[in-house]
Design an enzyme around this catalytic site. Structure first.
Site, PDB file in Angstrom:
ATOM      1  N   ARG A 108       0.732  -1.317  -0.083  1.00 59.34           N
ATOM      2  CA  ARG A 108      -0.202  -0.216  -0.002  1.00 59.34           C
ATOM      3  C   ARG A 108       1.014   1.286   0.085  1.00 59.34           C
ATOM      4  NH1 ARG A 108      -5.066  -0.196   1.303  1.00 59.34           N
ATOM      5  NH2 ARG A 108      -4.958  -2.114   2.481  1.00 59.34           N
ATOM      6  N   ASP A 186     -10.519 -10.001 -11.402  1.00 59.23           N
ATOM      7  CA  ASP A 186     -11.954  -9.709 -12.022  1.00 59.23           C
ATOM      8  C   ASP A 186     -12.079  -9.556 -13.510  1.00 59.23           C
ATOM      9  OD1 ASP A 186     -12.572  -9.444  -9.504  1.00 59.23           O
ATOM     10  OD2 ASP A 186     -12.499  -7.391  -9.143  1.00 59.23           O
ATOM     11  N   GLY A 229     -15.722  -9.825  -7.166  1.00 61.99           N
ATOM     12  CA  GLY A 229     -16.184  -9.028  -8.242  1.00 61.99           C
ATOM     13  C   GLY A 229     -17.146  -7.942  -7.674  1.00 61.99           C
ATOM     14  N   HIS A 318     -10.027 -14.567  -0.544  1.00 63.63           N
ATOM     15  CA  HIS A 318      -8.764 -14.515  -0.778  1.00 63.63           C
ATOM     16  C   HIS A 318      -8.291 -15.935  -1.577  1.00 63.63           C
ATOM     17  CE1 HIS A 318      -8.841 -10.540   0.554  1.00 63.63           C
ATOM     18  NE2 HIS A 318      -7.803 -10.231   0.071  1.00 63.63           N
ATOM     19  N   MET A 565       2.386 -36.040 -25.123  1.00 66.46           N
ATOM     20  CA  MET A 565       1.450 -36.596 -26.372  1.00 66.46           C
ATOM     21  C   MET A 565       1.196 -35.591 -27.387  1.00 66.46           C
ATOM     22  SD  MET A 565      -1.412 -38.928 -24.097  1.00 66.46           S
ATOM     23  CE  MET A 565      -2.007 -39.932 -25.825  1.00 66.46           C
TER      24      MET A 565
END
Length: 773
Positions: A108, A186, A229, A318, A565
């Protein structure tokens, strides 16, 4: 910084093996690994996939001859300076691609919101000669970076006035170039199909939903799942679509008034038809039409009070931001990181700050503030309750996802079957006599409930081609009055439908509408960039390679030879190689000789002399007739004797198992819906004189994602561009990714082979173009 054009006197040799000349002052900073809200005061958030971007920017910067600096703790590190800004080398970012979060930290930072803080940041950048900055974050972080860039000249003038730097230093660092990489789980940034971290977050959500589904079925419970969201419902929407959720709440489209009654009615109907569970998914920012928040606990209490169902709430929180990044996020971040360096390399004084984004399967550059403005327009439309416009501004893909969810969430009244002359037939007409043949039966809405999360095929598969039993096929088409055929499968499905089309001249019964949905881990079906199952297979191979690499953490000097593969198609090896940071990936499409193998051995020998004493080499199962996995093992073991030892791992069929990834679930759902709608439309067009008669080439197609759009390609046209001997399309888009694989593994390759992304623009028209993701 990079000048354009460069003066000859400015050029110096590249410190890592002269590939192109560079200016003396060239500096490319390391990404700032933080996401900042709209006021650009960082909220210390990191997402899976960021480390892949950090790795790509660092290595690409070094590759082109620049000095690269890591800025630790986001904008806080930029403001504080000191040990927070460190020069990086190639090994600084080794073995981080599989780690979640960001190794350079995020913090922050209120100081950066002030001019005084940005002045300190400018001083720290000038101190290190940094005039190119790559920022990973959301629209807030990127807006903050753009403000910093716009103030740059004024900040330098102030530093000169205060005597902190000389005029000569200010002149030398007179321009700050900015490029952004969008990191947000988001997927709320307009202009890019996917943001870094979104796919990994969907993986975490689907893992929880799959786990909850088993307990919900056992106890006949209703679960309310709250996903992240706050302002964007993408995670809720895609997870709802990929799980077959019974009800969905997203902020872009609040439910109509009276939704409580309708929701409870539908949940009750589902239970009355035999379902043992209900799944309700709610975005944390869900609101009603008046703007009042809808909480998960409110929905739970509603279900308990009105229906009496045993109901539980699960808030994922979270968990969605953590964990190992998915293969998609690793490749996306690597691609974006490399493009970001090239954008800085090619920047001019007139170049606006740009953001590197994904469009289809290509990297493009977009003006940063255009994207930020459209992103803000979405929130403004939501605030003003213009919800339909908000969904449109999210982009065509978001809108299609929402429409498909509404179409499939609940059974609608069936359209009446009309059987008169001149009238169109029903799309699917299977008479009750199908009971006489257990291999052909009619299915209902609830027969396919719960299939979304299951691997494999509930219908079973077989590789028998029509030409071996054409008469029997024609007999059954006639017997069951089949008018449309939807075939899901790999190269055999495409080849089989092609054989049926070519037999139309001999059998009139085969003049029906046909569509192929490509589904194979090899991703070798012509007409599509991606086949169903290939993303799941890449993730399975990637997880195995991660474990293989981890097993060597306590072992010195070991090289793993891993066989994947894919037949002759090298998609699986190449993309897995990028996702795990492989040293080499051998594929059939990129021919190699014994000299190339020798160079790879020497490359690994040099690598073992560094602090990184392990290697990973991938080999596609049919990449070379003679250079088999055993041969490579013997070669590497012999040439590396005394320097490193080798181990073999054949991944085999584990790449075909497991639960499908969110991408494959969503992609398969979209292709299924679009295929049926296309077939229904074609049936209307070819219905004449009381019967279906489809004999034109465009009535038998492969549906697939081609760059930006879902397209239908006639099998007769695809035949011209198919290598049937090796079961491959003649052109494959992913071969361009091999350059990225080699560059990030530090092989000597000319930069002239790199194809830079083009600068595009974000408008409402471009948002309306359907995107594949």
């Amino acid at each position: 910084y990079f000048r354009s054009p460069l003066r000859v006197t400015d050029r110096i040799p590249c410190p890592v093996g002269c590939r192109i000349p560079h200016p003396v002052e060239c500096r490319i900073p390391h990404p700032v690994g933080c996401r900042i809200p709209r006021d650009y005061s960082s909220s210390h958030i990191a997402f899976p996939g960021m480390n892949a971007a950090v790795r790509a920017v660092t290595r690409m910067g070094i590759y082109v001859g620049a000095k690269v600096f890591l800025i630790y703790e986001g904008y806080e590190g930029l403001v504080e300076g000191g040990d927070n800004i460190k020069q990086a080398n190639w090994l600084s970012v080794s073995n981080i691609i599989q780690l979640g979060g960001t190794v350079i930290g995020s913090a922050r930072c209120k100081a950066f919101t002030t001019r005084a803080g940005r002045l300190r940041a400018a001083r720290n950048l000038v101190e290190h000669g940094i005039t190119n900055l790559c920022v990973i974050g959301g629209d807030g972080s990127l807006t903050g970076a753009d403000i910093f860039r716009s103030e740059w000249a004024g900040l330098l003038e102030e530093l000169v006035r205060e005597g902190q730097i000389s005029e000569e230093v200010a002149k030398k660092n007179c321009r700050l170039n900015i490029v952004g990489l969008v990191g947000s789980i988001d997927n709320d940034f307009c202009g890019t199909d996917m943001t870094i971290g979104t796919d990994s977050a969907l993986h975490r959500i689907m893992e929880v939903i799959d786990a909850i589904t088993t307990t919900a079925q056992s106890h006949q419970r209703t679960f309310v799942l709250e996903v992240m969201g706050r302002h964007c419902g993408y995670l809720a929407l895609v997870s709802g679509l990929a799980s077959g959720a019974d009800w969905l709440f997203i902020p872009e489209s609040p439910p109509e008034d009276g939704w409580e009654d309708l929701m409870c009615e539908r949940l009750g109907e589902t239970r009355s038809r035999g379902s043992r569970l209900n799944i309700i998914i709610i975005a944390e920012g869900a609101i009603d039409r008046s703007g009042k928040p809808i909480s998960s606990n409110y929905v739970k209490d509603l279900v308990v009070q009105r229906l009496g169902f045993d109901t539980r709430v699960t808030v994922l929180g979270h968990v969605q931001r953590g964990g190992t990044p998915s293969a998609f996020d690793r490749v996306l971040s690597s691609k974006m990181g490399m493009e970001a360096v090239m954008a800085l390399l090619e920047a001019t004084p007139d170049t606006p700050a740009c953001v590197v984004s994904l469009s289809g399967n290509q990297s493009v550059r977009l003006p940063l503030m255009e994207c930020v403005q459209v992103t803000k327009d979405v929130q403004k439309a939501m605030d003003e309750k213009r919800f339909e416009e908000a969904i449109q501004l999210r982009g065509r893909s978001f809108e299609n996802n929402w429409n498909i969810y509404k179409l499939l969430a609940h059974q609608k009244p069936a359209q009446e079957k009309v059987r008169g002359d001149g009238e169109a037939p029903s799309a699917w007409d299977t008479p009750s006599t199908c009971r006489s043949c257990p291999q052909v039966r009619e299915v209902g809405w609830h027969d396919v409930a719960g299939w979304l999360g299951r691997g494999g095929s509930m219908l079973g598969t077989k590789r028998t081609l029509p030409k071996t039993c054409m008469e029997k096929i024609v007999e059954n088409v006639r017997k069951f009055n089949i008018q449309g055929l939807l075939v899901i499968g790999g190269f055999e499905a495409y080849e089989g439908v092609l054989q049926l089309v070519e037999a139309r001249g001999q059998y009139e019964e085969l003049c029906i509408v046909m569509c192929v949905i490509p589904a194979t881990i090899s991703n070798n079906v012509p007409g599509t960039d991606f086949s169903l199952g290939s993303d799941t297979a890449v993730n399975a191979a990637m997880e195995s390679c991660d474990r293989i690499k981890q097993s060597a953490s306590g072992t010195k000097r070991r090289v793993f030879i891993v066989e994947t593969m894919g037949g002759y198609c090298g998609y699986l090896s190449t993309v897995t190689g990028i996702a795990v940071g492989a040293d080499a990936a051998y594929v059939y499409e990129d021919p190699f000789t014994i000299h190339d193998l020798k160079a790879n051995v020497e490359h690994l020998t040099d690598k073992m002399k560094t602090d990184i004493q392990r290697g990973l080499v991938l080999r596609n199962e049919k990449c070379h007739e003679h250079y088999t996995t055993e041969f490579l093992y013997n070669l590497y073991s012999s040439e590396g004797k005394g320097i490193f030892d080798c181990r073999i791992n054949v991944l085999g069929h584990l790449q075909q198992g497991g639960a499908p990834t969110p991408f494959d679930r969503n992609y398969g759902t979209k292709l299924g819906v679009k295929a049926v709608l296309w077939m229904s439309e074609k049936l209307q067009q070819v219905y004449t004189k009381g019967r279906v008669f489809a004999n034109s080439g465009d009535t038998a197609c492969v549906i697939g994602l081609r760059k930006k759009v879902v397209a239908f390609s006639p099998v007769t046209e695809l035949k011209k561009v198919t290598d049937f001997e090796h079961r491959l399309p003649q052109e494959q888009w992913w071969l361009n990714l091999r350059l990225m694989l080699k560059m990030l593994a530090n092989y000597q390759i000319s930069l002239t082979e790199y194809i830079s992304g083009q600068m595009e623009h974000v408008t409402r028209r471009t948002l309306s173009i359907e995107k594949g993701f």
